[in-house]
Enzyme design. Structure first.
Site, mmCIF file in Angstrom:
data_model
loop_
_atom_site.group_PDB
_atom_site.id
_atom_site.type_symbol
_atom_site.label_atom_id
_atom_site.label_comp_id
_atom_site.label_asym_id
_atom_site.label_seq_id
_atom_site.Cartn_x
_atom_site.Cartn_y
_atom_site.Cartn_z
ATOM 1 N N VAL A 1 -87.311 40.814 47.029
ATOM 2 C CA VAL A 1 -87.775 41.910 46.189
ATOM 3 C C VAL A 1 -87.572 43.256 46.874
ATOM 4 C CG1 VAL A 1 -89.711 42.857 44.900
ATOM 5 C CG2 VAL A 1 -89.472 40.390 45.121
ATOM 6 N N LEU B 1 -96.036 44.191 60.911
ATOM 7 C CA LEU B 1 -97.045 44.665 59.963
ATOM 8 C C LEU B 1 -98.390 43.960 60.121
ATOM 9 C CD1 LEU B 1 -94.874 45.075 56.730
ATOM 10 C CD2 LEU B 1 -95.614 46.849 58.336
ATOM 11 N N LEU C 1 -97.129 44.597 45.431
ATOM 12 C CA LEU C 1 -96.516 43.521 44.665
ATOM 13 C C LEU C 1 -97.271 42.224 44.916
ATOM 14 C CD1 LEU C 1 -94.131 45.700 45.182
ATOM 15 C CD2 LEU C 1 -92.678 43.873 44.319
ATOM 16 N N GLY C 2 -97.817 41.663 43.857
ATOM 17 C CA GLY C 2 -98.590 40.437 43.957
ATOM 18 C C GLY C 2 -97.817 39.228 43.484
ATOM 19 N N SER C 3 -98.488 38.362 42.709
ATOM 20 C CA SER C 3 -97.876 37.114 42.264
ATOM 21 C C SER C 3 -98.648 36.581 41.066
ATOM 22 C CB SER C 3 -97.897 36.079 43.393
ATOM 23 O OG SER C 3 -97.568 34.795 42.906
ATOM 24 N N SER C 4 -97.958 35.866 40.192
ATOM 25 C CA SER C 4 -98.618 35.284 39.020
ATOM 26 C C SER C 4 -99.585 34.171 39.395
ATOM 27 C CB SER C 4 -97.580 34.740 38.038
ATOM 28 O OG SER C 4 -96.805 33.710 38.636
ATOM 29 N N CYS C 5 -99.532 33.694 40.648
ATOM 30 C CA CYS C 5 -100.437 32.628 41.067
ATOM 31 C C CYS C 5 -101.878 33.120 41.215
ATOM 32 C CB CYS C 5 -99.963 31.988 42.365
ATOM 33 S SG CYS C 5 -100.151 33.033 43.820
ATOM 34 N N TYR D 1 -102.727 31.549 49.472
ATOM 35 C CA TYR D 1 -101.810 32.644 49.162
ATOM 36 C C TYR D 1 -102.345 33.473 47.998
ATOM 37 C CZ TYR D 1 -97.494 34.965 47.610
ATOM 38 O OH TYR D 1 -96.560 35.889 47.216
ATOM 39 N N LYS E 1 -103.432 37.519 47.710
ATOM 40 C CA LYS E 1 -102.875 38.458 46.729
ATOM 41 C C LYS E 1 -103.974 39.101 45.871
ATOM 42 C CE LYS E 1 -98.564 38.445 47.734
ATOM 43 N NZ LYS E 1 -97.917 39.693 48.215
ATOM 44 N N HIS F 1 -88.391 28.033 46.608
ATOM 45 C CA HIS F 1 -88.893 27.882 45.255
ATOM 46 C C HIS F 1 -87.890 27.105 44.402
ATOM 47 C CE1 HIS F 1 -91.498 31.405 46.441
ATOM 48 N NE2 HIS F 1 -92.374 30.616 45.867
#
Length: 323
Positions: free
Chosen positions: A16, A42, A106-110, A137, A141, A180
């Site tokens: 991404v 980071l 930026l996250g995630s649909s999970c 995870y 998020k 994935h």
């Protein structure tokens, strides 16, 4: 954004982050700040604070994350929750201390419950239990979303969050075990074609439905959301929601996906589905109505995106050896 803004893209080597850099450069932004992991860890709070103190950053795209498929999430849960929490906390807090007003997380649909009503709306957050296999995870998020919300509420920052559906494209992880579904299938069918295999076995019944988005579309949506006026963004993220779903709003059966990947790769053998393997959730589809109201829709259809991704895979994975 001004074209000369100093824009820090955290995670610029990932799928991404690299797409965001490509799109920013193509749009004329010439002051993009990046650091490799060797140059800036980071997870190291002091290093991140020192970076923001000296670099005069104007805006941040927080695309850095530890990601992986179901096997990786199951095998390394401590790594996934620790590293993601540390990166998010360090970058968001350091940006605040350095008076950076604009940040996109930026996250995630999970983040949504395992049994969320389909399609999954932003309001489904924290309304039920998470999918156990990637819960650490997902918790990280969710914490990132709440960090942005909290800095906005307490310090009047403009920290926004976007939640992408399943992404694929150039710079994806094609590891044979930790990837994935789309990169895993591309590699599996590619190796089967080179080996002359007559059959490829796919897990499950092929009936579950999933949504996918080409990564350049995700980058485009991210920049679109970042550039929305503050009033427009706030008017469309109420009540008390500071995240926006990003997806196509279109889903496919796993069987359709598998057959399309096989066709794109050029595998001519048979495909059999091992129904003894688990299917997972029957459907995972994002409600992207809010994003459409904000003026953005996806552009790259699945077969087109798969061809682009396979071409990139061929170009960058000549090291793969088969029997």
């Amino acid at each position: 954004m001004e074209l000369n803004s100093r824009i820090f893209v955290a995670g610029h080597r990932g799928m991404v982050g690299s797409a965001i850099v490509r799109q920013l450069e193509a749009s004329g932004y010439g002051n993009i700040i990046t650091r490799t992991r060797d140059e800036l860890d980071l997870t190291n709070q002091q290093a991140v604070f020192d970076f923001f103190k000296t670099e005069n950053i104007d805006q941040v795209y927080l695309a850095a994350a530890k990601v992986g498929g179901i096997v990786a999430n199951n095998t390394y849960p401590a790594d996934f929750i620790y590293e993601n929490l540390m990166v998010q906390c360090n970058v968001i807090h350091a940006a605040h201390l350095a008076n950076v007003q604009k940040l996109l997380f930026l996250g995630s649909s999970c983040i949504y419950p395992k049994l969320a009503t389909q399609p999954m709306a932003e309001s489904a957050l924290l309304t039920g239990e998470l999918e156990p296999t990637n819960e650490p995870y997902a918790v990280a998020k969710i914490a990132g979303i709440k960090l942005c919300e909290s800095y906005n509420r307490q310090y009047s920052r403009d920290y926004r969050s976007v939640m992408p559906t399943n992404l694929y494209g150039p710079n994806d992880n094609f590891h044979p075990e930790n990837s994935h579904v789309i990169p895993a299938l591309i590699r599996r069918f590619h190796e089967a074609k080179l080996n002359g295999d007559k059959e490829v076995v796919a897990w499950g019944s092929g009936k579950p439905m999933r949504e996918f988005l080409y990564v350049d579309d995700m980058a485009n949506a991210s920049i679109h959301v970042m550039n929305l006026s503050n009033q427009v963004y706030k008017d469309n993220t109420q009540p008390m929601l500071s995240h926006i779903n990003v997806g196509s709003g279109v889903d496919y059966t796993i069987r359709e996906l598998v057959e399309t990947v096989a066709s794109v790769v050029g595998f001519e053998g048979s495909i059999n589905f091992d129904v003894s393997r688990p299917d997972g959730a029957p459907r995972k589809l994002m409600d992207v109505g809010r994003l459409k109201v904000l003026g953005w829709e996806y552009m790259v259809e699945l077969d087109q995106g798969l061809r682009k991704t396979y071409n990139w895979f061929i170009e960058h994975n000549g090291h793969i050896r088969v029997k």
